[in-house]
Scaffold this active site. Structure first.
Site, PDB file in Angstrom:
ATOM      1  N   GLU A  68       0.822  -1.202   0.000  1.00 30.02           N
ATOM      2  CA  GLU A  68       0.000   0.000   0.000  1.00 30.02           C
ATOM      3  C   GLU A  68       0.860   1.257   0.000  1.00 30.02           C
ATOM      4  O   GLU A  68       1.969   1.276   0.537  1.00 30.02           O
ATOM      5  CB  GLU A  68      -0.943   0.043   1.214  1.00 30.02           C
ATOM      6  CG  GLU A  68      -2.159  -0.848   1.118  1.00 30.02           C
ATOM      7  CD  GLU A  68      -1.953  -2.187   1.790  1.00 30.02           C
ATOM      8  OE1 GLU A  68      -2.838  -3.055   1.654  1.00 30.02           O
ATOM      9  OE2 GLU A  68      -0.895  -2.365   2.439  1.00 30.02           O
ATOM     10  N   THR A  69       0.297   2.290  -0.581  1.00 26.86           N
ATOM     11  CA  THR A  69       0.835   3.648  -0.548  1.00 26.86           C
ATOM     12  C   THR A  69      -0.305   4.552  -0.100  1.00 26.86           C
ATOM     13  O   THR A  69      -1.442   4.392  -0.554  1.00 26.86           O
ATOM     14  CB  THR A  69       1.339   4.084  -1.934  1.00 26.86           C
ATOM     15  OG1 THR A  69       2.402   3.206  -2.338  1.00 26.86           O
ATOM     16  CG2 THR A  69       1.844   5.512  -1.922  1.00 26.86           C
TER      17      THR A  69
END
Length: 282
Positions: A50-51
């Site tokens: 994830e970002t």
């Protein structure tokens, strides 16, 4: 068209006390005027589970708003990005409304993050789907995992946003032995959990496979630990407080602590350490 500018960028290692042994999350500290398409491209580029992008809160109860992207799309909630983004926000000078906690606004609503001496803890959000898996989907997972139906102690939808399902296997060794063929379940978001012998350092081993988000195996997954914790503690299959090992098969050493309080709230705790600081031009 927005002119690109430098924005603070932080990478945080979550759920391990040993550097580079947890699950990293990339955090863009100012997501203001970044488009959805740009956010998605950044998430594809970082190529992490994830970002996240920090934005001003839209409700007075929250300290900030968070958008969470996998390489293939946006999630309403995810666990290790919640802890990692809270740590990044605090490390970059964020001042919460309450000294003992941070309140995050995200697609799943408001999520409380407690501030401990060494760890952060988030309150598990409600599950949006629960109950036993249907026979057809269960059979597909069993086939992909290369196991037999009699190897499954229990199974459950444990979806708090990403779409998780989980199989409960007899032992941690059974979980570690899995070598799944994810081509048989390309859309799946699924995990497996099994117990360690009494007296071991950890109580359970958990593995999470997320081909549906472009992540074959997540090194450490807060959202699945949260919803699995709600399930196992409610059914008595786990004590009210236990420790989970995750990431072993992908060369990581994550530890997640799960605690169910008397009111039914399940807290997921772990370390979150800033390892990268810099800027990103967006």
């Amino acid at each position: 068209m927005t002119v690109p500018r430098d924005r603070s960028f932080v990478q945080v290692d979550v759920f391990s006390t040993r550097p580079f042994q947890g699950n990293p999350v990339a955090v863009v500290m100012d997501g203001t005027d970044v488009t959805d398409d740009e956010m998605q491209r950044v998430a594809q580029w970082t190529n992490l589970s994830e970002t996240t992008f920090v934005l001003p809160a839209t409700t007075p109860e929250a300290d900030y708003r968070l958008r969470i992207f996998t390489p293939q799309g946006e999630l309403p909630f995810a666990g290790h990005p919640t802890l990692g983004s809270a740590r990044a926000w605090l490390a970059c000078g964020g001042v919460p409304r309450h000294t003992d906690r941070v309140v995050q606004e995200c697609g799943a609503g408001l999520v409380t993050v407690r501030r401990g001496t060494d760890m952060l803890s988030f309150a598990a959000p409600p599950r949006i789907r629960e109950g036993a898996l249907d026979d057809a989907y269960l059979h597909r997972i069993i086939k992909a995992f290369g196991i037999q139906a009699e190897d499954v102690l229990a199974h459950q939808w444990v979806d708090n946003g990403p779409g998780w399902a989980v199989l409960h296997l007899p032992t941690a060794d059974d979980v570690l032995a899995l070598d799944p063929d994810l081509s048989l379940i390309p859309e799946a978001m699924v995990g497996a959990i099994g117990a360690y012998p009494e007296g071991a350092e950890h109580d359970f081993e958990l593995r999470t496979f997320a081909p549906g988000c472009g992540v074959p195996e997540d090194p450490a997954c807060g959202s699945m630990n949260a919803s699995v914790g709600q399930w196992l503690t409610a059914t008595g299959a786990a004590p009210s407080a236990y420790r989970v090992s995750q990431g072993t098969r992908v060369g990581r050493a994550a530890t997640i602590e799960v605690n169910a309080e008397a009111d039914g709230t399940v807290w997921v705790s772990g370390t979150a350490t800033v390892l990268v600081r810099g800027t990103i031009t967006l």
